[in-house]
Design a protein around this motif. Structure first.
Motif, short mmCIF file in Angstrom:
data_model
loop_
_atom_site.label_atom_id
_atom_site.label_comp_id
_atom_site.label_asym_id
_atom_site.label_seq_id
_atom_site.Cartn_x
_atom_site.Cartn_y
_atom_site.Cartn_z
N GLN A 248 5.61 5.49 10.13
CA GLN A 248 4.15 5.44 10.06
C GLN A 248 3.57 5.90 11.39
O GLN A 248 4.06 5.53 12.46
N THR B 161 2.13 8.71 6.81
CA THR B 161 3.44 8.18 6.47
C THR B 161 4.40 9.33 6.23
O THR B 161 4.11 10.24 5.44
N SER C 224 -1.31 10.97 3.99
CA SER C 224 -2.27 10.49 4.98
C SER C 224 -3.48 9.87 4.29
O SER C 224 -3.95 10.37 3.27
N GLY D 151 4.32 -3.00 10.20
CA GLY D 151 3.04 -2.50 9.74
C GLY D 151 1.85 -3.22 10.33
O GLY D 151 0.77 -3.21 9.75
N GLY E 21 12.80 3.51 7.39
CA GLY E 21 12.20 4.25 6.30
C GLY E 21 12.88 5.58 6.04
O GLY E 21 13.47 5.81 5.00
#
Length: 411
Positions: free
Chosen positions: A136, A157, A166, A190, A390
């Motif tokens: 992110q 992302t 986005s 996050g 991720g």
């Protein structure tokens, strides 16, 4: 968070005890921009790997435009870099372009442009500010000219095979008067801290399933008002550090820690300053809960002359002690004095700004801890609480005949 095998001995996340730890100081011949948990230091145009004994090996970062000047800004534990290239336009005007740089399957670094997506004439051009391990990225929305406009802060992302999406981060917030203008730090869960151009009190934002919730620093402090409440950094369990100026004549900034109680409620702790100083700030925190900051005396006029780097950490009772002068933990500082910390990783490595004790010339240094104790249960919980990674580095830029610009996938 995750660790990588490096040449350094026992650099797993751990809690370092200030009473027993000393630091080896190594002068750097470049300005460090960031430090990650792979024991890598980010320079303006290279990644420096810290190896056994403090030896550094550099990997140059490629540019999209070979004639441009690259300035890297931040990176994550996979070595994915955000920054900008500056160059002269066709009419000799100065221009800049955001870039994303990362390794391919072979480990070779590749670069591509991140095009800004400024949607309001009142916003300054977007700049990628922070990046976390899940991929992110948050951009700077600029400071809006009027309070009724929200900054165009983009949440980008990075997905599988380098696909980019986005959204406007302010569009994820419920209606209200607070806005996200300049993200300061972003953790792997996050959560991030940000300024609001219209208030001297910063914000703490949590992203969850596409929705953002916002709490001001005043709310984190239990509703206690203060003229200035700055948030500077946070770790993966949501410990947040910054500085607070309380109400009243003669009050100066005081280094501040926000953390949750057993009931899950945030509360505020003032960390204090070094003896003889009246001002302090906290600027960085790792998953072991070690806090870096500065301490100084605020002069009636003129520049600050006695800035000192500090470290504050928990004792065996789990409570934070008084800040310590980092310089007092360096047995052989040479002609260097550490003044302002930049970052600390989970292994306790520190990058910082300093000054020559001989002529005051600016220095940049790496501090390597010489001893460590076993990771505390709180630190272990912090590391285990981090979300899974991720995007695998090996597929970040691989198998792409054309490197896709961000404008190709923005809404």
């Amino acid at each position: 968070m995750h660790s990588r095998e490096t040449g350094l001995e026992s650099l797993e996340p751990r809690r370092l005890l200030a009473a027993t730890v000393t630091y080896t100081l190594i002068e750097l011949d470049f300005e460090p921009k960031d430090l990650n948990n792979a024991d890598q230091i980010l320079a303006a145009d290279a990644i420096e790997q810290v190896r056994r004994g403090g030896r550094l090996t550099a990997t140059s970062l490629p540019k999209v435009d070979s004639a441009a000047t690259l300035v890297a800004r931040r990176f994550n534990d996979d070595g994915i870099v955000i920054g900008s290239e500056s160059f002269r336009g066709p009419n000799d005007e100065s221009r800049s372009q955001e870039v994303l740089i990362g390794p391919d399957r072979t480990g070779q670094y590749q670069s591509r442009y991140l095009y800004d997506n400024t949607t309001s004439a009142d916003d300054q051009p977007n700049a990628a500010v922070v990046i976390n391990n899940p991929g992110q990225i948050l951009t700077n929305g600029g400071e809006d000219a009027t309070p009724d406009l929200t900054g165009d802060v983009r949440l980008i992302t990075v997905g599988r095979r380098g696909a980019l999406t986005s959204v406007n981060a302010n569009g994820l917030l419920p209606g209200g008067t607070r806005t996200i203008d300049d993200p300061i730090d972003l953790n792997n869960a996050g959560q991030f801290v940000t300024t609001d151009a219209h208030f001297p009190v910063d914000n703490f934002v949590t992203l969850h399933r596409g929705v953002a919730s916002l709490r001001t620093a005043q709310e984190l402090a239990g509703g206690v008002a203060a003229p200035i409440q700055q948030l500077s950094a946070l770790n993966d369990v949501g410990q947040i550090v910054g500085a607070t100026q309380q109400a009243g004549a003669g009050q100066q900034l005081s280094a501040t820690l926000y953390q949750t109680s057993r009931r899950g409620r945030y509360y505020r702790t003032f960390l204090g300053a070094l003896p003889g100083d009246d001002t302090s700030e906290a600027v960085a925190i790792n998953n072991a809960g070690q806090i870096l900051g500065t301490s100084f005396s605020t002069p009636a006029s003129g520049p600050i002359l006695d800035l000192t780097a500090t470290i504050t950490q928990r004792g065996s009772n789990g409570k934070y002690g008084a800040p310590q002068d980092l310089n007092g933990l360096i047995p052989d500082p040479g002609k260097d004095r550490v003044t302002r910390p930049i970052a600390i990783n989970d292994a306790g490595l520190i990058i910082a700004e300093g000054a020559s004790t001989r002529n005051g010339t600016q220095r940049f240094v790496l501090l390597i801890p010489s001893r460590a104790n076993r990771v505390s249960s709180a630190s272990a919980a912090a590391v285990s609480a981090a979300p899974p990674q991720g995007v695998a580095v090996s597929v970040m830029f691989a198998s792409r005949k054309r490197l896709v610009g961000l404008d190709d996938v923005l809404e």
